[in-house]
Design an enzyme around this catalytic site. Structure first.
Site, PDB file in Angstrom:
ATOM      1  N   SER A   1      -4.076   7.225  20.023  1.00 14.94           N
ATOM      2  CA  SER A   1      -2.944   7.427  19.110  1.00 14.94           C
ATOM      3  C   SER A   1      -2.025   8.500  19.681  1.00 14.94           C
ATOM      4  CB  SER A   1      -3.463   7.889  17.740  1.00 14.94           C
ATOM      5  OG  SER A   1      -4.341   6.926  17.204  1.00 14.94           O
TER       6      SER A   1
ATOM      7  N   ASP B   1       0.877  -1.170   0.000  1.00 13.46           N
ATOM      8  CA  ASP B   1       0.000   0.000   0.000  1.00 13.46           C
ATOM      9  C   ASP B   1       0.919   1.226   0.000  1.00 13.46           C
ATOM     10  OD1 ASP B   1      -1.946   1.872   0.199  1.00 13.46           O
ATOM     11  OD2 ASP B   1      -2.898   1.044   1.985  1.00 13.46           O
TER      12      ASP B   1
ATOM     13  N   LEU C   1     -10.971   6.169  10.261  1.00 17.00           N
ATOM     14  CA  LEU C   1     -11.120   7.614  10.443  1.00 17.00           C
ATOM     15  C   LEU C   1     -11.698   7.790  11.851  1.00 17.00           C
ATOM     16  CD1 LEU C   1     -12.589  10.188   7.954  1.00 17.00           C
ATOM     17  CD2 LEU C   1     -13.175  10.281  10.352  1.00 17.00           C
TER      18      LEU C   1
ATOM     19  N   HIS D   1       5.181   3.347  13.620  1.00 11.53           N
ATOM     20  CA  HIS D   1       4.034   3.895  12.867  1.00 11.53           C
ATOM     21  C   HIS D   1       2.707   3.569  13.524  1.00 11.53           C
ATOM     22  CE1 HIS D   1       3.059  -0.108  11.560  1.00 11.53           C
ATOM     23  NE2 HIS D   1       2.206   0.286  10.649  1.00 11.53           N
TER      24      HIS D   1
ATOM     25  N   ASN E   1       4.820   4.042   4.517  1.00 12.89           N
ATOM     26  CA  ASN E   1       5.176   2.995   3.536  1.00 12.89           C
ATOM     27  C   ASN E   1       5.792   3.668   2.322  1.00 12.89           C
ATOM     28  OD1 ASN E   1       4.324   0.647   4.769  1.00 12.89           O
ATOM     29  ND2 ASN E   1       2.581   0.294   3.445  1.00 12.89           N
TER      30      ASN E   1
ATOM     31  N   SER F   1      -4.799   1.407  18.044  1.00 11.39           N
ATOM     32  CA  SER F   1      -6.004   0.634  17.743  1.00 11.39           C
ATOM     33  C   SER F   1      -7.233   1.510  18.027  1.00 11.39           C
ATOM     34  CB  SER F   1      -6.064  -0.614  18.622  1.00 11.39           C
ATOM     35  OG  SER F   1      -6.544  -0.275  19.903  1.00 11.39           O
ATOM     36  N   MET F   2      -8.384   1.060  17.525  1.00 10.09           N
ATOM     37  CA  MET F   2      -9.604   1.882  17.662  1.00 10.09           C
ATOM     38  C   MET F   2     -10.034   2.076  19.116  1.00 10.09           C
ATOM     39  SD  MET F   2     -12.168  -0.972  16.227  1.00 10.09           S
ATOM     40  CE  MET F   2     -12.188  -2.592  16.990  1.00 10.09           C
TER      41      MET F   2
END
Lengths: 489, 142
Positions: A394, A102, A212, A412, A339, A389-390
C-alpha cells in the site's frame, strides 16, 4: 471484461496522464468526463467505466468534469474511483449511489516504534490474536454489546463517542479527518432497520476487500524523506493498516434513501436518469437534506468502528509484547475515508462556489493550507492512504496543488481488473496463502474462496496507480508499505 | 428452475442470472443465489427458525430488490441464513409478496463462509417474461 482502448477516437489525450470524453459523446452530458492514468493504466480499465462516468456527467449541477481516477473500475451508478462536484446553490444534487453504499468506508494507518526484525518472531501469534479480537467475514458481530441508545449516541458523536466510552486516545481524533465526527448527523433520519443491522457490528472488519495488515517500511520505499521524518516514519518500521466502513448500518441508510429518491426525483424534481443507481435529489431539498443528515450518521458509525478496532489492535499488541501500547510507540498517523461526499469551497470561473464533492472509491487529497486538513498536517498537505491488494503493498502519499484540478481527489486503492467470479475460478485460496507464506506474509481469513477473490493478480499494479497520481501532481508518494501479515474479511 | 453466476457483469460485486417458470420460483432462485454468495455448503443449513414478512411495491423490480434486502437484513440483525422459502406474489394495485423463510443462525463450525452480501442493487435489475419463463439479472453489492 473488455478494456478501454487508448486509441479510441472518443478518448482524447489531454496530457500524459489525462484523457477526455467530450460532452457530445452522449445526450445530456453537461460537462466532459476525464479519466486519469498512464497509458498502461488506461488499458486496464474496463469499458463500462466509460459508460458510467459519462452518465455521471449528466447529473444536475455538476461542475467542470466528471472524473475517473487511475484505480477506477466499473461499479453501479458511479464507477469506483469516480468523482463529481455539484454546485449546491444552483440545484446541484446529492446521490446515495455517488456516496457509495459503505458510507465513509476508509483507511486507518497506525505507526509503531517496533521494527520488522522485532516483529518477525511474533507475527503468527499477533495475526492469530488479531483474527480473534477483530471479527471479520460474513455477518461478523463485534465485541461491543450496545444498547439502542448507546448506538444512537455513537451515530451522532462518531469516534469521539468511542474514545470517551470505550477508551483510546484523544490524539487519535486529532489524526482523523473531520476529527472523527460528522457534526451534521441526525439520528432521527435513520431507520430502525439501520440501527438493527449496525448495533452488533461495531468493532468488526466485514468482508470482501476489507482487511487489517501488519506492514513494514524500508529505506528504499521512503520517497519523501522530509515528510516521512516529520510524520515519524523510519527505515525498518512496522505499521498497521486497516480498511473497513460503516458495515450494515451504512448500507441500510443508502438503500433506504435510494428508494426514497427513486420515488420523488422525477415526480417532484423532474430529474430523469439513465441509471437508477444514480438516484439523486437537489441537496437543498427536503429529501436531500434528510439523506445528508442520515449519511452523517453513517460517517460517524464508520469512524467509531475504526476507533474500536484500533482499541482492539492496541490491546493485542500490548498483551503479546507485554508492554503498554504507548511504550511500543503505537500511534495513529491518519484516518481517511474514500466513500463520502464533502461540502467544500472552490473557485470556479473566478467565483467562490460551495460544492458537494462526491468521492466514490476516491480519497480526499488536500494541498497545503486547505481548511479541511487537520491542524497538525495543514502546513504540508493531507496524508493520503492508498490501500493495495494483500500481496502487493500500500502507499502513503501527501496532497499536492495539482489536486485543484480534481476537486482535491485522488485514488483510493489498486482497483480491480478481474471480477470476483472470474478470480474465484482462476485462483485457489489455499495456493495463494501458501505462496504468500513463502514470500514472508502470514495471511489469515475466514474464507479461502474470499482469498481467491482478492488475489493480487485480480488488481491493477498499485505502483502504476501511485505513479499516475504523482505524475498528475494530485498526490505524491511519501512511502510504500509492504505486508508481513494480515487478516482478510 | 436455476441461477448462474456471471463473470463479466460486475467487477467488484457479484452478478447472477436467474430464470424460472413461476415468478415466486424466480424470487426463490434469487434468494438461494444470495445465500450461495455467502455460504459454500447451503444444503447444510437446517430449517430451525422461521421468519414471515410481507412487502408491497409498485414495480416487480423493487419487489425483488426489497425481498433480497430483507434476507440480508436478517443475516446482519439476527445472524440468520435461510435455504427454504414459501413465497406468494399477488398483483393488485401494487405487487405484494408474502414470504415464509426458514433457516438457522450462522455457525462457523457448520457453514463454510465465502463473502458477505451487503445489499441488492438496482444496477441492470429488470424482470422479464419471455415465453413461459421469467428471467432476471441481479447484482449484489459485496
Amino acid at each position: 471484461m473488455s478494456k478501454l482502448d487508448s486509441k479510441s477516437p472518443t478518448l482524447k489525450r489531454i496530457s500524459d496522464i489525462i484523457w477526455e470524453v467530450s460532452p457530445s459523446f452522449k445526450e445530456g452530458m453537461l460537462v466532459p468526463a476525464r479519466i486519469y492514468g498512464t497509458e498502461k493504466i488506461i488499458k486496464t480499465i474496463d469499458k463500462e467505466v466509460f459508460d458510467q462516468i459519462t452518465n455521471v456527467a449528466t447529473l444536475r449541477g455538476i461542475k467542470k468534469y466528471a472524473f475517473a481516477l487511475p484505480d477506477c473500475h466499473s461499479g453501479y451508478g458511479f464507477p469506483i474511483g469516480g468523482v463529481a462536484a455539484f454546485d449546491v446553490d444552483e440545484g446541484g444534487v446529492i446521490s446515495p449511489g455517488g456516496t457509495g453504499f459503505d458510507i465513509n468506508c476508509g483507511m486507518r494507518l497506525i505507526l509503531t516504534d517496533i521494527t520488522k526484525e522485532e516483529i518477525k518472531p511474533k507475527i503468527k501469534e499477533l495475526i492469530d490474536a488479531l483474527f480473534k479480537a477483530v471479527p471479520s467475514g460474513v455477518g461478523s458481530s463485534g465485541a461491543l454489546n450496545l444498547t439502542k441508545n448507546e448506538f444512537k449516541e455513537l451515530a451522532v458523536d462518531g469516534a469521539e463517542w468511542a474514545v470517551k466510552k470505550e477508551g483510546g486516545d484523544t490524539k487519535d481524533l486529532k489524526a482523523t479527518e473531520m476529527y472523527g465526527v460528522a457534526d451534521w448527523a441526525d439520528v432521527t433520519k435513520i431507520s430502525e432497520k439501520a440501527i438493527s443491522r449496525g448495533i452488533k457490528q461495531i468493532g468488526t472488519l466485514g468482508s470482501g476487500n476489507h482487511y487489517l495488515e501488519i506492514q513494514y517500511i524500508t529505506e528504499s520505499n521512503i520517497f519523501d524523506k522530509k515528510i516521512a521524518k516529520k510524520w515519524g516514519i523510519f527505515d525498518g518500521q512496522v505499521a498497521i493498516m486497516f480498511h473497513c466502513g460503516s458495515r450494515g448500518a451504512g448500507h441500510q441508510i443508502a438503500t433506504d434513501y435510494l428508494l426514497k429518491f427513486l420515488d420523488v426525483m422525477e415526480r417532484k424534481y423532474a430529474i430523469k436518469l439513465r441509471d437508477k443507481e444514480l438516484a439523486s435529489a437537489p441537496f437543498y431539498s427536503e429529501e436531500g437534506q434528510d439523506y445528508y443528515k442520515a449519511m452523517g450518521c453513517g460517517v460517524n458509525i464508520s469512524f467509531a468502528n475504526r476507533q474500536i478496532i484500533f482499541n482492539s489492535v492496541r490491546h493485542v499488541f500490548s498483551s503479546i509484547f507485554k508492554k503498554d501500547a504507548d511504550k511500543l510507540g503505537i500511534r495513529q498517523l491518519f484516518d481517511i475515508a474514500h466513500n463520502r461526499p464533502s461540502l467544500e469551497e472552490y473557485e470556479i470561473d473566478g467565483l467562490r462556489r460551495k460544492l458537494l464533492v462526491h468521492r466514490k472509491g476516491a480519497t480526499a487529497s488536500y494541498y497545503k493550507g486547505r481548511k479541511e486538513i487537520p491542524v497538525q498536517f495543514r502546513k504540508d498537505g493531507s496524508p493520503v492512504i492508498i490501500g493495495g491488494s494483500m500481496e502487493t503493498g500500500s502507499y502513503l502519499l501527501i496532497g499536492k496543488e495539482g489536486a485543484k484540478e480534481t476537486f482535491c481527489s485522488t485514488a483510493h486503492g489498486s482497483g480491480r481488473t478481474m471480477s470476483r467470479t472470474a478470480a474465484k475460478k482462476a485462483f485457489s485460496g489455499e495456493d495463494i496463502i501458501k505462496s504468500m507464506l513463502s514470500n514472508g506474509i502470514y495471511e489469515k481469513s475466514a474464507s479461502m474462496a474470499g482469498i481467491a477473490e482478492e488475489a493480487g493478480l485480480a488488481y491493477k499494479d498499485i505502483d502504476e496507480v501511485a505513479l499516475s497520481v504523482e505524475t498528475a501532481n494530485i498526490s505524491s508518494r511519501v512511502a510504500k508499505l509492504l505486508p508481513i501479515g494480515g487478516i482478510k474479511g | 428452475m436455476s441461477h448462474s453466476f456471471v463473470e463479466d457483469v460486475s467487477m467488484a460485486d457479484v452478478a447472477f442470472n436467474a430464470e424460472n417458470r413461476s415468478l415466486s420460483g424466480l424470487f426463490k432462485d434469487c434468494a438461494n443465489a444470495v445465500t450461495e454468495i455467502m455460504i459454500k455448503n447451503t444444503k447444510s443449513i437446517s430449517c430451525k427458525i422461521k421468519k414471515r414478512f410481507v412487502i408491497s411495491t409498485d414495480t416487480l423490480e423493487k419487489l425483488l430488490f426489497e425481498f433480497i434486502n430483507e434476507i440480508i437484513f436478517y443475516k446482519d440483525s439476527e445472524n440468520l441464513i435461510f435455504n427454504r422459502y414459501n413465497i406468494k406474489i399477488n398483483k393488485g394495485v401494487s405487487f405484494t409478496l408474502q414470504c415464509e423463510a426458514c433457516g438457522e443462525k450462522m455457525n462457523t463450525l457448520k457453514h463454510e463462509y465465502i463473502v458477505d452480501a451487503k445489499a441488492a442493487t438496482m444496477h441492470m435489475l429488470n424482470i422479464k417474461k419471455r415465453g413461459k419463463t421469467w428471467r432476471t439479472t441481479v447484482v449484489i453489492d459485496i
